[in-house]
Enzyme design. Sequence first.
Site, mmCIF file in Angstrom:
data_model
loop_
_atom_site.group_PDB
_atom_site.id
_atom_site.type_symbol
_atom_site.label_atom_id
_atom_site.label_comp_id
_atom_site.label_asym_id
_atom_site.label_seq_id
_atom_site.Cartn_x
_atom_site.Cartn_y
_atom_site.Cartn_z
ATOM 1 N N SER A 31 -23.075 0.199 -32.964
ATOM 2 C CA SER A 31 -24.136 0.745 -32.117
ATOM 3 C C SER A 31 -25.304 1.231 -32.952
ATOM 4 O O SER A 31 -25.320 1.067 -34.169
ATOM 5 C CB SER A 31 -23.547 1.877 -31.259
ATOM 6 O OG SER A 31 -24.437 2.219 -30.231
ATOM 7 N N ASN A 32 -26.302 1.806 -32.270
ATOM 8 C CA ASN A 32 -27.495 2.335 -32.919
ATOM 9 C C ASN A 32 -27.565 3.834 -32.701
ATOM 10 O O ASN A 32 -27.115 4.308 -31.667
ATOM 11 C CB ASN A 32 -28.762 1.779 -32.249
ATOM 12 C CG ASN A 32 -28.994 0.344 -32.551
ATOM 13 O OD1 ASN A 32 -28.172 -0.493 -32.274
ATOM 14 N ND2 ASN A 32 -30.133 0.059 -33.132
ATOM 15 N N ARG A 33 -28.220 4.544 -33.580
ATOM 16 C CA ARG A 33 -28.456 5.957 -33.336
ATOM 17 C C ARG A 33 -29.566 6.075 -32.302
ATOM 18 O O ARG A 33 -30.705 5.719 -32.579
ATOM 19 C CB ARG A 33 -28.871 6.654 -34.622
ATOM 20 C CG ARG A 33 -27.709 6.944 -35.532
ATOM 21 C CD ARG A 33 -28.137 7.719 -36.742
ATOM 22 N NE ARG A 33 -28.618 9.054 -36.425
ATOM 23 C CZ ARG A 33 -29.157 9.873 -37.333
ATOM 24 N NH1 ARG A 33 -29.294 9.471 -38.573
ATOM 25 N NH2 ARG A 33 -29.562 11.076 -36.984
ATOM 26 N N SER A 34 -29.246 6.518 -31.124
ATOM 27 C CA SER A 34 -30.256 6.724 -30.093
ATOM 28 C C SER A 34 -29.665 7.637 -29.033
ATOM 29 O O SER A 34 -28.582 7.370 -28.528
ATOM 30 C CB SER A 34 -30.634 5.385 -29.447
ATOM 31 O OG SER A 34 -31.367 5.603 -28.260
#
Length: 227
Positions: A33-36
């Site tokens: 995943s992405n940091r968001s």
Amino acid sequence: MQKLVTPQDLAGLDVLVTAGPTREPLDPVRYLSNRSSGKMGYALAKAAALRGARVTLISGPTALVSPPGVEIIQVQTAEQMFQEVIKRAEKTQIIIKAAAVADYRPLDAKEQKIKKQGQEMNIEFTQNRDILAELGRQKGAHQLLVGFAAETNDLVQNAIGKLKRKNVDLLVANDVTQPGAGFDYDTNIVRIFDQNGELTSLPRLDKQQVAWEILNIVVKMFNPLRG
Ligand code: CTP
Ligand code: CA
């Protein structure tokens, strides 16, 4: 109450916002995943609804509650986000792509949990389709497209490159190495570009205020397109 004092300058318009990260499964218990946090996208959806738009929010997994008066569609993967966005794009006048979409997904998501083995492990990835670039290809004459870029270096060059390459009208860029900008913060520091270059550079502001400023520019740019 707030509605009474809020300009209804997006009344009658369909606005689509994407927010949050995507999750790309490796196996039933793991993902990339992405940091968001999703805060910027949710703030935009909330502000657009307050200003009278019919808002659809297509969201990856976040810990946030859906803003009032917004239709929310939850997705997990970039491919699911692609499908949900593209099927609504044609009837939407303003599309704001604040989501942090994973660029790659594991080539082969396993049906069973991957067991630990050996000292090293290699995973093959394949590229996800670029939703914003596809929207840029399909863009109609009466449509406005807003992209985001979170950068760690060469912000201006990268922002303008993305804007041109993806045929977007406005690009909101932030330098995520600055304290108080991006990811989990409640504030953001953004620079906004259009096809002619930099439009504005905003100080550190609450994400709700940043959303408001972005929509001020969107309204100004969209009015001549209304026909
Ligand atoms: N984006 C998208 N679909 C993807 C990847 C990105 O719609 N598969 C969108 C994001 O929502 C954002 C914009 O493209 O609005 C820019 O995302 P960013 O990650 O900064 O740009 P990339 O083109 O993916 O380039 P890179 O990650 O290599 O910097
Ligand atoms: Ca990317």
